[in-house]
Design an enzyme around this catalytic site. Sequence first.
Site, PDB file in Angstrom:
ATOM      1  CE1 TYR A 128      -2.967  -3.280   1.176  1.00 34.40           C
ATOM      2  CE2 TYR A 128      -4.148  -1.663  -0.154  1.00 34.40           C
ATOM      3  CZ  TYR A 128      -4.046  -2.943   0.367  1.00 34.40           C
ATOM      4  OH  TYR A 128      -5.009  -3.882   0.082  1.00 34.40           O
TER       5      TYR A 128
ATOM      6  NE  ARG B 248      -3.072  -0.074  -4.986  1.00 34.34           N
ATOM      7  CZ  ARG B 248      -4.283  -0.494  -4.642  1.00 34.34           C
ATOM      8  NH1 ARG B 248      -4.423  -1.416  -3.697  1.00 34.34           N
ATOM      9  NH2 ARG B 248      -5.361  -0.001  -5.218  1.00 34.34           N
TER      10      ARG B 248
ATOM     11  CD  GLN C 222     -15.999  -1.889  -7.880  1.00 32.33           C
ATOM     12  OE1 GLN C 222     -15.820  -3.086  -7.619  1.00 32.33           O
ATOM     13  NE2 GLN C 222     -16.232  -1.462  -9.113  1.00 32.33           N
TER      14      GLN C 222
ATOM     15  CB  VAL D  52      -8.374   2.662  -2.140  1.00 29.80           C
ATOM     16  CG1 VAL D  52      -9.311   1.536  -1.715  1.00 29.80           C
ATOM     17  CG2 VAL D  52      -7.197   2.102  -2.934  1.00 29.80           C
TER      18      VAL D  52
ATOM     19  CG  HIS E   1     -13.684  -1.796  -2.366  1.00 25.92           C
ATOM     20  ND1 HIS E   1     -13.495  -2.246  -3.646  1.00 25.92           N
ATOM     21  CD2 HIS E   1     -14.814  -2.378  -1.931  1.00 25.92           C
ATOM     22  CE1 HIS E   1     -14.442  -3.106  -3.953  1.00 25.92           C
ATOM     23  NE2 HIS E   1     -15.283  -3.192  -2.939  1.00 25.92           N
TER      24      HIS E   1
ATOM     25  CB  THR F 175     -15.944  -1.567 -12.379  1.00 30.67           C
ATOM     26  OG1 THR F 175     -15.949  -2.759 -11.563  1.00 30.67           O
ATOM     27  CG2 THR F 175     -17.362  -1.204 -12.761  1.00 30.67           C
ATOM     28  CB  SER F 176     -13.796  -6.401 -14.369  1.00 29.85           C
ATOM     29  OG  SER F 176     -13.563  -6.610 -12.969  1.00 29.85           O
TER      30      SER F 176
ATOM     31  CB  ALA G 225     -12.615   6.864 -17.999  1.00 31.90           C
TER      32      ALA G 225
HETATM   33  N1  APR Z   1     -11.204   3.533 -19.217  1.00 30.42           N
HETATM   34  C1  APR Z   1     -12.271   2.822 -18.748  1.00 30.42           C
HETATM   35  N2  APR Z   1     -12.186   1.529 -18.366  1.00 30.42           N
HETATM   36  C2  APR Z   1     -10.980   0.936 -18.483  1.00 30.42           C
HETATM   37  C3  APR Z   1      -9.818   1.605 -18.952  1.00 30.42           C
HETATM   38  C4  APR Z   1      -9.977   2.963 -19.332  1.00 30.42           C
HETATM   39  N3  APR Z   1      -8.948   3.672 -19.808  1.00 30.42           N
HETATM   40  N4  APR Z   1      -8.777   0.708 -18.931  1.00 30.42           N
HETATM   41  C5  APR Z   1      -9.275  -0.452 -18.449  1.00 30.42           C
HETATM   42  N5  APR Z   1     -10.590  -0.328 -18.190  1.00 30.42           N
HETATM   43  C6  APR Z   1     -11.528  -1.325 -17.651  1.00 30.42           C
HETATM   44  C7  APR Z   1     -11.180  -2.768 -17.936  1.00 30.42           C
HETATM   45  O1  APR Z   1     -11.672  -3.152 -19.210  1.00 30.42           O
HETATM   46  C8  APR Z   1     -11.918  -3.480 -16.803  1.00 30.42           C
HETATM   47  O2  APR Z   1     -13.261  -3.755 -17.156  1.00 30.42           O
HETATM   48  O3  APR Z   1     -11.501  -1.205 -16.241  1.00 30.42           O
HETATM   49  C9  APR Z   1     -11.907  -2.448 -15.659  1.00 30.42           C
HETATM   50  C10 APR Z   1     -10.928  -2.790 -14.563  1.00 30.42           C
HETATM   51  O4  APR Z   1     -11.384  -3.955 -13.925  1.00 30.42           O
HETATM   52  P1  APR Z   1     -10.594  -4.472 -12.632  1.00 30.42           P
HETATM   53  O5  APR Z   1      -9.132  -4.410 -12.898  1.00 30.42           O
HETATM   54  O6  APR Z   1     -11.223  -5.777 -12.241  1.00 30.42           O
HETATM   55  O7  APR Z   1     -10.884  -3.387 -11.520  1.00 30.42           O
HETATM   56  P2  APR Z   1     -12.196  -3.222 -10.640  1.00 30.42           P
HETATM   57  O8  APR Z   1     -13.403  -3.652 -11.380  1.00 30.42           O
HETATM   58  O9  APR Z   1     -12.180  -1.826 -10.116  1.00 30.42           O
HETATM   59  O10 APR Z   1     -11.926  -4.235  -9.414  1.00 30.42           O
HETATM   60  C11 APR Z   1     -12.872  -4.203  -8.375  1.00 30.42           C
HETATM   61  O11 APR Z   1     -11.444  -5.687  -7.115  1.00 30.42           O
HETATM   62  O12 APR Z   1      -9.389  -6.269  -6.372  1.00 30.42           O
HETATM   63  C12 APR Z   1     -10.552  -5.647  -6.019  1.00 30.42           C
HETATM   64  O13 APR Z   1     -10.760  -4.032  -4.364  1.00 30.42           O
HETATM   65  C13 APR Z   1     -10.302  -4.220  -5.667  1.00 30.42           C
HETATM   66  O14 APR Z   1     -11.769  -2.353  -6.012  1.00 30.42           O
HETATM   67  C14 APR Z   1     -11.163  -3.456  -6.652  1.00 30.42           C
HETATM   68  C15 APR Z   1     -12.188  -4.482  -7.073  1.00 30.42           C
END
Ligand code: APR
Length: 230
Positions: free
Chosen positions: A54, A57, A87, A89, A105, A172-173, A213
């Site tokens: 952390y 980061r 989500q 931080v 989170h 977000t995925s 984004a």
């Molecule tokens: N603009 C928009 N979206 C984007 C970009 C961008 N430039 N680059 C990547 N992405 C998308 C990816 O396609 C993916 O769908 O952002 C998403 C990132 O997904 P994750 O890496 O899984 O992140 P997230 O969804 O925030 O994870 C949720 O998981 O590990 C835990 O606590 C952690 O808050 C986190 C949570």
Amino acid sequence: MQDHIVVLTGAGMSAESGLSTFRDNGGLWEQYSVYDVATPEAFERNRELVLRFYNERRRQLEHAQPNRGHQLLAQLEKDYRVTVITQNVDDLHERGGSSNVLHLHGELTKARSLDHPELIYDIGYADINPGDTCDRGSQLRPHVVWFGEEVPMLDAAAELVRTADHLLIVGTSLQVYPAASLAHEVDMTVPITVIDPDAPGSLVRARVIRKGAGEGLAEWMEKTPRGGAI
Ligand code: APR
């Protein structure tokens, strides 16, 4: 009465600020195991490694800037009531100018007492080191939600999503619950727009803008009436 836009964001929101996502190629969970750095057991087992993860980061965040996407979400507040439920931080939504941000989170810029969780401290981008303690002598930990821990802001977030006139989902995925469940809290009549170059397929009724984004939000804002009903 202004429409209420609720924006659910994830790591992709901060990708254009140079911060790693978790599950994209080269993401954080390719470099570290969640079980080594993001669980209470990991902190028990190897406090120094977790604090270092952390601290790194937080240092990255200190040199990162809000991107166009953060700034556009702040601009949206001129024409709509906007609530950002993130989500992430990081503090980039706040630094980008958003005034209503709910961190599901937790927040990297805060530390909390391991044994007295009501004691929370603003630490900015400073490190937390083994031996750093709260006012009552208990070790400090990052004020973030680790896997397996409760998400205290979840009910408040669900309440807010239920009042949305439009739900934007950016970067977000939607693979992590319970955060991802928020996407299903809106009424069937409420439009959902997903902005993500590689949008998750889990929301069949959502309109998808398959862009980053910044570009995606600019496109959405161009096509949406200012301040009116969406
Ligand atoms: N603009 C928009 N979206 C984007 C970009 C961008 N430039 N680059 C990547 N992405 C998308 C990816 O396609 C993916 O769908 O952002 C998403 C990132 O997904 P994750 O890496 O899984 O992140 P997230 O969804 O925030 O994870 C949720 O998981 O590990 C835990 O606590 C952690 O808050 C986190 C949570």
